[in-house]
Design a protein around this motif. Structure first.
Motif, short mmCIF file in Angstrom:
data_model
loop_
_atom_site.label_atom_id
_atom_site.label_comp_id
_atom_site.label_asym_id
_atom_site.label_seq_id
_atom_site.Cartn_x
_atom_site.Cartn_y
_atom_site.Cartn_z
N SER A 154 0.83 -1.21 0.00
CA SER A 154 0.00 0.00 0.00
C SER A 154 0.87 1.26 0.00
O SER A 154 0.56 2.23 -0.69
CB SER A 154 -0.94 0.00 1.20
OG SER A 154 -0.18 -0.03 2.40
N ASP A 155 1.95 1.25 0.78
CA ASP A 155 2.85 2.41 0.79
C ASP A 155 3.60 2.53 -0.53
O ASP A 155 3.91 3.64 -0.97
CB ASP A 155 3.86 2.29 1.93
CG ASP A 155 3.22 2.42 3.30
OD1 ASP A 155 2.10 2.94 3.38
OD2 ASP A 155 3.85 1.99 4.29
N THR A 156 3.87 1.42 -1.16
CA THR A 156 4.58 1.42 -2.43
C THR A 156 3.76 2.15 -3.49
O THR A 156 4.30 2.96 -4.25
CB THR A 156 4.88 -0.01 -2.90
OG1 THR A 156 5.71 -0.64 -1.94
CG2 THR A 156 5.57 -0.03 -4.25
N GLU A 157 2.47 1.90 -3.51
CA GLU A 157 1.61 2.54 -4.50
C GLU A 157 1.60 4.06 -4.33
O GLU A 157 1.77 4.79 -5.30
CB GLU A 157 0.17 1.99 -4.38
CG GLU A 157 -0.75 2.48 -5.46
CD GLU A 157 -0.36 2.00 -6.84
OE1 GLU A 157 -0.56 2.77 -7.81
OE2 GLU A 157 0.16 0.88 -6.97
N SER A 158 1.45 4.53 -3.11
CA SER A 158 1.42 5.99 -2.90
C SER A 158 2.80 6.62 -3.15
O SER A 158 2.89 7.71 -3.70
CB SER A 158 0.93 6.32 -1.49
OG SER A 158 1.81 5.81 -0.52
N ALA A 159 3.87 5.93 -2.78
CA ALA A 159 5.22 6.46 -3.02
C ALA A 159 5.52 6.50 -4.52
O ALA A 159 6.15 7.45 -5.01
CB ALA A 159 6.26 5.61 -2.30
N PHE A 160 5.06 5.49 -5.25
CA PHE A 160 5.28 5.46 -6.69
C PHE A 160 4.48 6.57 -7.38
O PHE A 160 4.97 7.23 -8.30
CB PHE A 160 4.92 4.09 -7.26
CG PHE A 160 5.39 3.88 -8.67
CD1 PHE A 160 6.73 3.74 -8.96
CD2 PHE A 160 4.48 3.86 -9.71
CE1 PHE A 160 7.16 3.57 -10.26
CE2 PHE A 160 4.91 3.70 -11.01
CZ PHE A 160 6.25 3.54 -11.29
N GLU A 161 3.26 6.81 -6.91
CA GLU A 161 2.46 7.91 -7.45
C GLU A 161 3.12 9.25 -7.17
O GLU A 161 3.12 10.15 -8.02
CB GLU A 161 1.05 7.87 -6.89
CG GLU A 161 0.19 6.77 -7.46
CD GLU A 161 -1.18 6.69 -6.80
OE1 GLU A 161 -1.53 7.60 -6.01
OE2 GLU A 161 -1.90 5.74 -7.09
#
Length: 165
Positions: free
Chosen positions: A145-152
């Motif tokens: 979940s953190d990966t998705e927001s960091a990638f965005e």
């Protein structure tokens, strides 16, 4: 046709000099005849030639400075895109769609190494480097979940970098 700044400057200077010489000649001819036509033509043409010679060095320096800035921005945009692609490939290796065993450990390490090397590339702006580091940290910790927001956030930073140009 040669389009270097020096050649463009020379052609522009020659065109202005010829145009002002002709204008001076026509003005002098209209005012008083052939003697004033030659005098005005030489005065305006000589002044134009002198002005272009004196301003040429400054104009070339300004053009070179602009070329340098454009090259730096283009490099930053390109390396930013490469960082997004490298981190995306690493993210795909850590979180494969076909299950956790779909990517072997050697490929995962290779993609991780490539992503870190791209993030450490020279010329990458600091704000992009920070966003990439946050994305890599989330991927390394396997926080989906953190990966998705960091990638965005990384993609947004790359987009903002391009808008600044």
């Amino acid at each position: 046709m040669d389009t270097t700044p020096e050649q463009m400057s020379s052609r522009t200077a020659a065109a202005w000099t010829v145009a002002l010489t002709i204008l001076g000649g026509l003005t002098g001819l209209a005012w008083d005849g052939p003697f004033l036509a030659v005098t005005c033509a030489l005065s305006l043409g000589g002044g134009a030639a002198l002005a272009t010679v004196l301003s040429r060095r400054r104009m070339i320096a300004t053009i070179r400075e602009g070329e340098g800035k454009a090259a730096a921005l283009g490099y930053a945009d390109g390396i930013g895109d490469m960082v997004v692609l490298g981190i995306s490939a690493y993210r795909t290796a850590v979180f494969p769609l076909s299950g956790p065993d779909a990517v072997d450990a050697a490929e995962r390490r290779a993609r991780r190494k490539a992503a870190y090397q791209l993030t450490a590339a020279e010329g990458l702006p600091h704000h992009l480097r920070e966003a990439a580091a946050a994305a890599l940290e989330a991927i390394d910790d396997a926080r989906d979940s953190d990966t998705e927001s960091a990638f965005e956030a990384l993609m947004k930073a790359v987009h903002e970098q391009r808008r600044r140009a």
